[in-house]
Design a protein around this motif. Sequence first.
Motif, PDB file in Angstrom:
ATOM      1  N   TRP A 251      -1.692  -1.589  -4.394  1.00 41.98           N
ATOM      2  CA  TRP A 251      -3.050  -2.128  -4.310  1.00 41.98           C
ATOM      3  C   TRP A 251      -3.179  -3.400  -5.148  1.00 41.98           C
ATOM      4  CZ3 TRP A 251      -7.014  -1.493  -1.183  1.00 41.98           C
ATOM      5  CH2 TRP A 251      -7.051  -0.356  -0.379  1.00 41.98           C
ATOM      6  N   GLU A 252      -2.407  -3.487  -6.210  1.00 33.98           N
ATOM      7  CA  GLU A 252      -2.510  -4.665  -7.077  1.00 33.98           C
ATOM      8  C   GLU A 252      -2.080  -5.952  -6.387  1.00 33.98           C
ATOM      9  OE1 GLU A 252      -2.721  -1.154  -9.727  1.00 33.98           O
ATOM     10  OE2 GLU A 252      -1.390  -1.699  -8.050  1.00 33.98           O
ATOM     11  N   HIS A 253      -1.230  -5.848  -5.361  1.00 29.80           N
ATOM     12  CA  HIS A 253      -0.920  -7.057  -4.590  1.00 29.80           C
ATOM     13  C   HIS A 253      -2.201  -7.637  -3.973  1.00 29.80           C
ATOM     14  CE1 HIS A 253       3.247  -5.586  -4.848  1.00 29.80           C
ATOM     15  NE2 HIS A 253       3.627  -6.800  -4.479  1.00 29.80           N
ATOM     16  N   ARG A 254      -3.016  -6.754  -3.398  1.00 30.63           N
ATOM     17  CA  ARG A 254      -4.261  -7.217  -2.783  1.00 30.63           C
ATOM     18  C   ARG A 254      -5.246  -7.719  -3.830  1.00 30.63           C
ATOM     19  NH1 ARG A 254      -7.567  -3.636   1.575  1.00 30.63           N
ATOM     20  NH2 ARG A 254      -5.667  -4.093   2.749  1.00 30.63           N
ATOM     21  N   ASN A 283      -0.754 -14.134   5.692  1.00 28.91           N
ATOM     22  CA  ASN A 283      -1.202 -14.217   7.077  1.00 28.91           C
ATOM     23  C   ASN A 283      -1.674 -12.883   7.645  1.00 28.91           C
ATOM     24  OD1 ASN A 283      -0.557 -17.111   7.763  1.00 28.91           O
ATOM     25  ND2 ASN A 283       1.459 -16.423   7.053  1.00 28.91           N
ATOM     26  N   GLU A 284      -1.664 -11.835   6.842  1.00 29.36           N
ATOM     27  CA  GLU A 284      -2.220 -10.548   7.252  1.00 29.36           C
ATOM     28  C   GLU A 284      -2.622  -9.775   6.005  1.00 29.36           C
ATOM     29  OE1 GLU A 284       0.434  -7.483   8.798  1.00 29.36           O
ATOM     30  OE2 GLU A 284       2.160  -8.719   8.241  1.00 29.36           O
ATOM     31  N   ASP A 285      -3.476  -8.794   6.213  1.00 27.95           N
ATOM     32  CA  ASP A 285      -3.912  -7.945   5.107  1.00 27.95           C
ATOM     33  C   ASP A 285      -2.735  -7.177   4.519  1.00 27.95           C
ATOM     34  OD1 ASP A 285      -6.545  -8.682   5.378  1.00 27.95           O
ATOM     35  OD2 ASP A 285      -7.109  -6.928   6.575  1.00 27.95           O
ATOM     36  N   GLU A 286      -2.761  -6.999   3.216  1.00 29.13           N
ATOM     37  CA  GLU A 286      -1.828  -6.086   2.587  1.00 29.13           C
ATOM     38  C   GLU A 286      -2.132  -4.671   3.087  1.00 29.13           C
ATOM     39  OE1 GLU A 286      -2.848  -9.548   0.048  1.00 29.13           O
ATOM     40  OE2 GLU A 286      -4.010  -7.958   1.020  1.00 29.13           O
ATOM     41  N   CYS A 287      -1.100  -3.870   3.251  1.00 30.86           N
ATOM     42  CA  CYS A 287      -1.281  -2.527   3.827  1.00 30.86           C
ATOM     43  C   CYS A 287      -0.769  -1.455   2.874  1.00 30.86           C
ATOM     44  CB  CYS A 287      -0.548  -2.427   5.158  1.00 30.86           C
ATOM     45  SG  CYS A 287      -1.234  -3.467   6.451  1.00 30.86           S
ATOM     46  N   MET A 319       3.750 -14.908  -3.799  1.00 31.53           N
ATOM     47  CA  MET A 319       4.003 -14.232  -5.061  1.00 31.53           C
ATOM     48  C   MET A 319       3.128 -14.855  -6.134  1.00 31.53           C
ATOM     49  SD  MET A 319       7.391 -15.694  -6.907  1.00 31.53           S
ATOM     50  CE  MET A 319       6.586 -15.199  -8.436  1.00 31.53           C
ATOM     51  N   GLY A 320       2.863 -14.081  -7.194  1.00 30.31           N
ATOM     52  CA  GLY A 320       2.084 -14.578  -8.311  1.00 30.31           C
ATOM     53  C   GLY A 320       2.362 -13.762  -9.555  1.00 30.31           C
ATOM     54  N   ASP A 321       1.702 -14.129 -10.644  1.00 32.38           N
ATOM     55  CA  ASP A 321       1.847 -13.452 -11.937  1.00 32.38           C
ATOM     56  C   ASP A 321       0.572 -12.654 -12.191  1.00 32.38           C
ATOM     57  OD1 ASP A 321       1.743 -12.756 -14.647  1.00 32.38           O
ATOM     58  OD2 ASP A 321       2.826 -14.535 -15.285  1.00 32.38           O
ATOM     59  N   TYR A 322       0.670 -11.331 -12.071  1.00 32.27           N
ATOM     60  CA  TYR A 322      -0.486 -10.450 -12.228  1.00 32.27           C
ATOM     61  C   TYR A 322      -0.393  -9.778 -13.588  1.00 32.27           C
ATOM     62  CZ  TYR A 322      -4.144  -7.134 -10.771  1.00 32.27           C
ATOM     63  OH  TYR A 322      -5.307  -6.390 -10.656  1.00 32.27           O
ATOM     64  N   TYR A 323      -1.053 -10.383 -14.559  1.00 29.40           N
ATOM     65  CA  TYR A 323      -1.108  -9.850 -15.915  1.00 29.40           C
ATOM     66  C   TYR A 323       0.283  -9.579 -16.483  1.00 29.40           C
ATOM     67  CZ  TYR A 323      -5.968  -9.699 -14.673  1.00 29.40           C
ATOM     68  OH  TYR A 323      -7.214 -10.061 -14.257  1.00 29.40           O
ATOM     69  N   GLY A 324       1.147 -10.586 -16.303  1.00 32.08           N
ATOM     70  CA  GLY A 324       2.477 -10.534 -16.895  1.00 32.08           C
ATOM     71  C   GLY A 324       3.551  -9.921 -16.025  1.00 32.08           C
TER      72      GLY A 324
END
Length: 398
Positions: A251-254, A283-287, A319-324
């Motif tokens: 869920w944290e990806h979304r 290009n689509e919702d995370e599932c 991709m990204g940096d989510y709280y480290g």
Amino acid sequence: MPDRLPLSRRTVLTAGALGALGTALPLGAAPAAAVTVPASPGAAHARTLRFRADGTFKVVQFNDTQDDELTDRRTVELMEKVLDQEKPDFVVINGDVITGGCETRLAVKQAINNVVIPMESRRIPWAVTYGNHDEDSLPQSGVDEAGMLQIYRSYEYNVNAENTRGVTGTSNTIVTIGSAAKKNREAFALWLMDSGRYAPDAIDGQDFAGYPAWDWLRMDQVAWYRDQSQRLEQRRGRKVPGLMFLHIALWEHRFMWWGGVDTRTAADAARGRARHGIVGERNEDECPGPFNSGMFNAILERGDVKGVFVGHDHVNDYMGDYYGVMLGYAPGTGFGAYGLAGAERNRLRGGRVFELTEAGDEVTIATRVVYARDLGIDLTANDQPMEPLPLGPRQQRL
């Protein structure tokens, strides 16, 4: 007859049990080579991995090769060209290795063989995780995930672990990478988790209408990760950094993409991109599944896993940096699976590369995506099936 009784994660949950289905016994599997570190549940036993003398180690993530025995030839071409260009030390096919359409046991073996031969022929250690589509052929072929694990482990360069009793899923695996500088010291860990298939039909009489239909990591898997992480720390004398691979997004990806939990506007997405340094396409919702697994919370608590990378959603590559902690996707690799719409169907086919560098007790991680479009591969929006590659003697006997 199936290789084992087709007790899926859904069946086990509905029956009120969350434990593993037991340890599979590989038929014709290669003898395990000696490892340089003590064995632990889920540890890969096939061969020792180590940083190169210059302190580097390269991992390639392929996702969703997802085809039957008549694999699209461009899937194999893409894998081969990435391997030849990048020369990785390890490869993971991160779920949905095959899909429905394999009507016999032979077809399952051929579908698997088509996409692991690129690593085997180059003598590159490799492993898989399981996705939601890997058992789609079970009713016709009789081969469940445990049977597939026997097939995977029959290859010389596969490092998938056997099942761990009491832990949900198939072949949750820890692959440790030894230090270049210090003998018998783990410098990095690759966590390969089975994120399951689909949510059950109902829990406590309530169905899942309106909720995501996918599976999720179970609490015993989260506990297994924490326990093994602590064991690694005790053995090493400090936390061992690592990356985690699973098929279905957290869920944290979304949350990261939208910059919040209940936000869905362009301004929200811009906030998420800015705050978390997100690069790449969505290009689509995370599932994810209907429940938050708690794995991200455990990762924050332990502080050793530096990134969680997934597939499943073929046309996302961000991709990204989510709280480290890095959260990201590899795009779909398989040309036989769905892609973008229309003529752009195959524009995002590719794989993700991780470049690890050991510097003292630390390991830095750089990652990028390699695309089929940059490797001279035909991107025509059609199907180009190939004849199955020949099976080796060991696979023929299984």
